[in-house]
Structure formats: C-alpha cells, structure tokens
Design a protein around this motif. Structure first.
Motif, PDB file in Angstrom:
ATOM      1  N   SER A  92      14.616  44.787  40.557  1.00 12.28           N
ATOM      2  CA  SER A  92      13.634  45.821  40.209  1.00 12.28           C
ATOM      3  C   SER A  92      12.267  45.206  39.930  1.00 12.28           C
ATOM      4  N   LEU A  93      12.248  43.997  39.358  1.00 12.16           N
ATOM      5  CA  LEU A  93      10.980  43.285  39.151  1.00 12.16           C
ATOM      6  C   LEU A  93      10.349  42.941  40.499  1.00 12.16           C
ATOM      7  N   THR A  94      11.185  42.481  41.426  1.00 10.57           N
ATOM      8  CA  THR A  94      10.703  42.207  42.789  1.00 10.57           C
ATOM      9  C   THR A  94      10.153  43.471  43.422  1.00 10.57           C
ATOM     10  N   SER A  96       8.964  46.079  41.964  1.00 12.33           N
ATOM     11  CA  SER A  96       7.706  46.483  41.326  1.00 12.33           C
ATOM     12  C   SER A  96       6.521  45.718  41.895  1.00 12.33           C
ATOM     13  N   VAL A  97       6.722  44.409  42.083  1.00  6.04           N
ATOM     14  CA  VAL A  97       5.631  43.579  42.619  1.00  6.04           C
ATOM     15  C   VAL A  97       5.266  44.019  44.032  1.00  6.04           C
ATOM     16  N   ILE A  98       6.256  44.094  44.924  1.00  3.68           N
ATOM     17  CA  ILE A  98       5.937  44.469  46.308  1.00  3.68           C
ATOM     18  C   ILE A  98       5.583  45.954  46.405  1.00  3.68           C
ATOM     19  N   GLY A  99       6.168  46.786  45.521  1.00  2.00           N
ATOM     20  CA  GLY A  99       5.860  48.216  45.528  1.00  2.00           C
ATOM     21  C   GLY A  99       4.424  48.489  45.117  1.00  2.00           C
ATOM     22  N   ASN A 100       3.969  47.848  44.043  1.00  2.00           N
ATOM     23  CA  ASN A 100       2.590  48.050  43.583  1.00  2.00           C
ATOM     24  C   ASN A 100       1.570  47.486  44.567  1.00  2.00           C
ATOM     25  N   LEU A 101       1.835  46.275  45.065  1.00  2.00           N
ATOM     26  CA  LEU A 101       0.870  45.611  45.944  1.00  2.00           C
ATOM     27  C   LEU A 101       0.832  46.214  47.344  1.00  2.00           C
ATOM     28  N   LEU A 102       1.984  46.622  47.861  1.00  2.00           N
ATOM     29  CA  LEU A 102       2.038  47.099  49.242  1.00  2.00           C
ATOM     30  C   LEU A 102       2.136  48.615  49.358  1.00  2.00           C
ATOM     31  N   LEU A 103       3.011  49.249  48.558  1.00  2.00           N
ATOM     32  CA  LEU A 103       3.194  50.698  48.670  1.00  2.00           C
ATOM     33  C   LEU A 103       2.092  51.463  47.940  1.00  2.00           C
ATOM     34  N   VAL A 104       1.870  51.155  46.659  1.00  2.00           N
ATOM     35  CA  VAL A 104       0.854  51.883  45.879  1.00  2.00           C
ATOM     36  C   VAL A 104      -0.553  51.589  46.408  1.00  2.00           C
ATOM     37  N   ALA A 105      -0.898  50.304  46.532  1.00  2.00           N
ATOM     38  CA  ALA A 105      -2.227  49.951  47.056  1.00  2.00           C
ATOM     39  C   ALA A 105      -2.374  50.431  48.503  1.00  2.00           C
ATOM     40  N   GLY A 106      -1.306  50.269  49.290  1.00  2.00           N
ATOM     41  CA  GLY A 106      -1.355  50.691  50.694  1.00  2.00           C
ATOM     42  C   GLY A 106      -1.608  52.185  50.840  1.00  2.00           C
ATOM     43  N   GLU A 240      23.285  46.140  45.052  1.00  2.00           N
ATOM     44  CA  GLU A 240      22.492  46.100  43.817  1.00  2.00           C
ATOM     45  C   GLU A 240      21.049  45.715  44.120  1.00  2.00           C
ATOM     46  N   LEU A 241      20.889  44.823  45.098  1.00  2.00           N
ATOM     47  CA  LEU A 241      19.559  44.347  45.480  1.00  2.00           C
ATOM     48  C   LEU A 241      18.697  45.501  45.982  1.00  2.00           C
ATOM     49  N   PHE A 242      19.259  46.354  46.870  1.00  2.00           N
ATOM     50  CA  PHE A 242      18.505  47.481  47.426  1.00  2.00           C
ATOM     51  C   PHE A 242      18.173  48.498  46.343  1.00  2.00           C
ATOM     52  N   ILE A 247      14.909  51.613  44.916  1.00  2.00           N
ATOM     53  CA  ILE A 247      15.112  52.843  44.143  1.00  2.00           C
ATOM     54  C   ILE A 247      14.542  52.734  42.727  1.00  2.00           C
ATOM     55  N   VAL A 248      15.003  51.734  41.963  1.00  2.00           N
ATOM     56  CA  VAL A 248      14.552  51.596  40.562  1.00  2.00           C
ATOM     57  C   VAL A 248      13.044  51.362  40.498  1.00  2.00           C
TER      58      VAL A 248
END
Length: 352
Positions: A92-94, A96-106, A240-242, A247-248
């Motif tokens: 989930s930490l991973t 968050s990092v890729i989600g904020n940088l790529l999904l949210v910013a994107g 669990e990774l996905f 999701i989380v």
C-alpha cells in the motif's frame, strides 16, 4: 451533483458499514460497502481541507490535504500491521507513491491540460520536492533492500529503525524550511494572485469539525475493511501485492485524488502539485517510518524492505515525475504520459 452523490453515499454507507459488520454479511459485499464509504468520507475531507487552503494558502493547504488524506491510509495500515499483514502494508505504501506521482498528478495534468493549453506552477517548489523525492525513494528505500542481503532479520530491522528516525527528522526539517525559515523566499509569479478573492465553502471551525468527524468514521470503517482482505483476495484471485498497491492505495488516497483534480481544473496548479508530490513525500518520509516504529509494538515487526518490483516501480515513478515536473509547467500530454506509466505498472502488479 458530485457532492450530493457523496452525501448520499456517506449517509447510506456509514450505517450499512455498522449493520453489515455486526450482522457478519459476506466479506465481498462488505468490501465494496467499506470502499465506497471511505471514498465518500474522503470527499468531505477534501472539501474541508480546500476550504482551509483558501484561508491558509497553497503550501499549508496542500500539506493539510495530504496529511488528512494520508491519515486514512495510516489508519488502514496500522490495523493491517496489527493483523500481521506486512506485505499488504508495504504494497500500500508502494501504491501510494506511484498512485500520487503517476495517477493523481497524471489525472491533474491531463484534466487541467484539456481546459488550459499550458499550466504553470512554482518551479522552485518543484525542484526542491524533486531532490527530496530522489533522496526518500532512491536512497532511503533502496539502501535497506541492498544492505539486507548481507544482514540477518534483527540487523535489517535495526537498520530500518535508524533510517526511519532520520527520515522523520529530515521531513520535519523540510517543513520548517518551506513554512518558516524560507517561507515566501522562493515565490512564483502566479502564487498569491488566484486565491485572494475566493471565499471558502465552509468556515474554519466547520471545516475542522468535519475533518475530525470524517477521520473518526474512516478509522472505524478502515478497521473493518482490513478484515475483508484475505477473503476478497481468494474470491477474485488477487494477490496481497495487488490489493495493497492498487486497491488500498486508491481508497486510502481518495481525498487527494479528488481535490488535486478539481484544483487543476480550476487552474490552481501550485496546490494541485503540492497535494500530489507533497503527499508522496509525506508517505515516504513520515508515514512509512512511523509504521516501522509502530510495528515494534506488535508481534510482527515491519522492516523497511520492499520487493524488487515495488522498488523498481517507485524509482521509475520518481524519475518520470521529476523529469516532467522540473520545468514548472505542464500540459495534457505530460499528464497522459504519467497515466500510461501507472497503467503499465498496474498491469504488471495484477499479473504478478
């Protein structure tokens, strides 16, 4: 219209969450209810922090939005740690990092870029944040992974604790630098011009009260959400990774997702970028280290050691974001590039 939908989801979702958990409804149904309820509650957190941002300015507003948005994920992660789900927490930490940088910013760059040909934001903040991102992800996250190969579990945990303390100290120093010692020193031309005449949606007192109430509700729903992970994973064939990475991370960061995109559409790029990048820095330099320290009080401690796919994904996200955002301006195509990178990683994590 969207606010009405979130209001209905909250009024229906919170009671259903309580009733469903007490009556032991099927985990897959509860998982959907909990996720929708958290997203609806996160929208109120986003609106409250946006109201506070109008009064306090883009830097503090972005920090508040990131903090309360990450509070959701911190709560979910602590309950997951309590259950011994170390893999889900690190994933989930991973995410968050890729989600904020790529999904949210994107999405912010893409949606804002459709309305405006060229959007500007504070180039000094962008460069400052780039340096911190490179340090937090590439130095602080890669070092434990490399060194742990030559260490036993206890030494790896000791290294993680030491790095966590340093990260928290540097994050607090970074806040002092931006908000106190160098406040206003690196001000962009656009900053301060768009926010003067705007009226906040809610008063300061009402916004704080809603933030507090929504955070408590999210804490309750999040604890129940964690208990559904294993059953849902088996039902859908997810790892669990996905669950952790996709999701989380999306549910936990729903407040930032909504706020950043709306603000980018209004051409308030300083605060939109501060939310996306500032939230990532807070996850990497504060939330992750705090979780390492909190895990020491649980039966299973969490070292700051990620899997190789998680590390590669985070480092790639940082490098792409730094290259795109370092010039202090953006457009829809750059947003689309970030989104493409996110979906490529999403497919990879799904197939692992």
């Amino acid at each position: 219209m969207a606010n009405k939908i979130f209001m209905i989801l909250t009024l229906v979702g919170v009671p259903l969450s309580v009733i469903g958990s007490l009556m032991h409804w099927p985990s897959t149904i509860l998982f959907v209810i909990y996720c929708l309820t958290i997203i609806a509650l996160a929208s109120f957190m986003g609106r409250a922090t946006e109201s506070l941002a109008v009064v306090a300015g883009p830097r503090i507003g972005g920090l508040l939005n990131a903090t309360f948005g990450n509070a959701v994920e911190l709560i979910i992660s602590i309950f997951a740690l309590k259950e011994g789900l170390i893999g889900v927490v690190l994933a989930s930490l991973t995410g968050s990092v890729i989600g904020n940088l790529l999904l949210v910013a994107g999405l912010s760059f893409f949606i804002g870029g459709i309305k405006y040909k060229r959007q500007l934001f504070n180039v000094y903040d962008a460069r400052h944040n780039s340096g911190l991102l490179m340090f937090a992800i590439i130095v602080a996250f890669v070092i434990p992974e490399v060194f742990s190969m030559e260490m036993n579990e206890q030494k790896t945990l000791n290294l993680s604790v030491g790095i966590s303390i340093i990260l928290i100290a540097l994050y607090l120093a970074a806040l002092f630098f931006k908000l106190v010692s160098h406040r206003g020193v690196y001000q962009s031309e656009t900053e301060g011009t768009d926010h003067e005449k705007e009226e906040p949606e809610w008063s300061k007192g009402k916004a704080v009260a809603i933030l507090f109430a929504a955070t408590i509700a999210v804490a309750y729903v999040s604890e129940n959400l964690v208990h559904t992970f294993e059953v849902v994973a088996e039902s859908f064939g997810w790892t669990e990774l996905f669950i952790g990475v996709i999701i989380v991370a999306i549910v936990g960061n729903a407040a930032e997702h909504a706020s950043a995109i709306i603000l980018a559409y209004k051409n308030k790029m300083d605060i939109a970028v501060e939310i996306a990048v500032g939230s990532t820095l807070q996850i990497a330099m504060f939330v992750a280290p705090v979780l390492v320290l909190v895990s020491l009080f649980f039966p299973t401690s969490m070292p700051l050691v990620f899997t190789l796919p998680e590390l590669v994904a985070m480092v790639s996200a940082v490098l792409v974001t730094v290259i795109i955002s370092n010039d202090g301006e953006t457009n829809w195509f750059e947003g689309l590039t970030l989104l493409a990178a996110y979906f490529i990683m999403g497919i990879g994590f799904y197939l692992l």
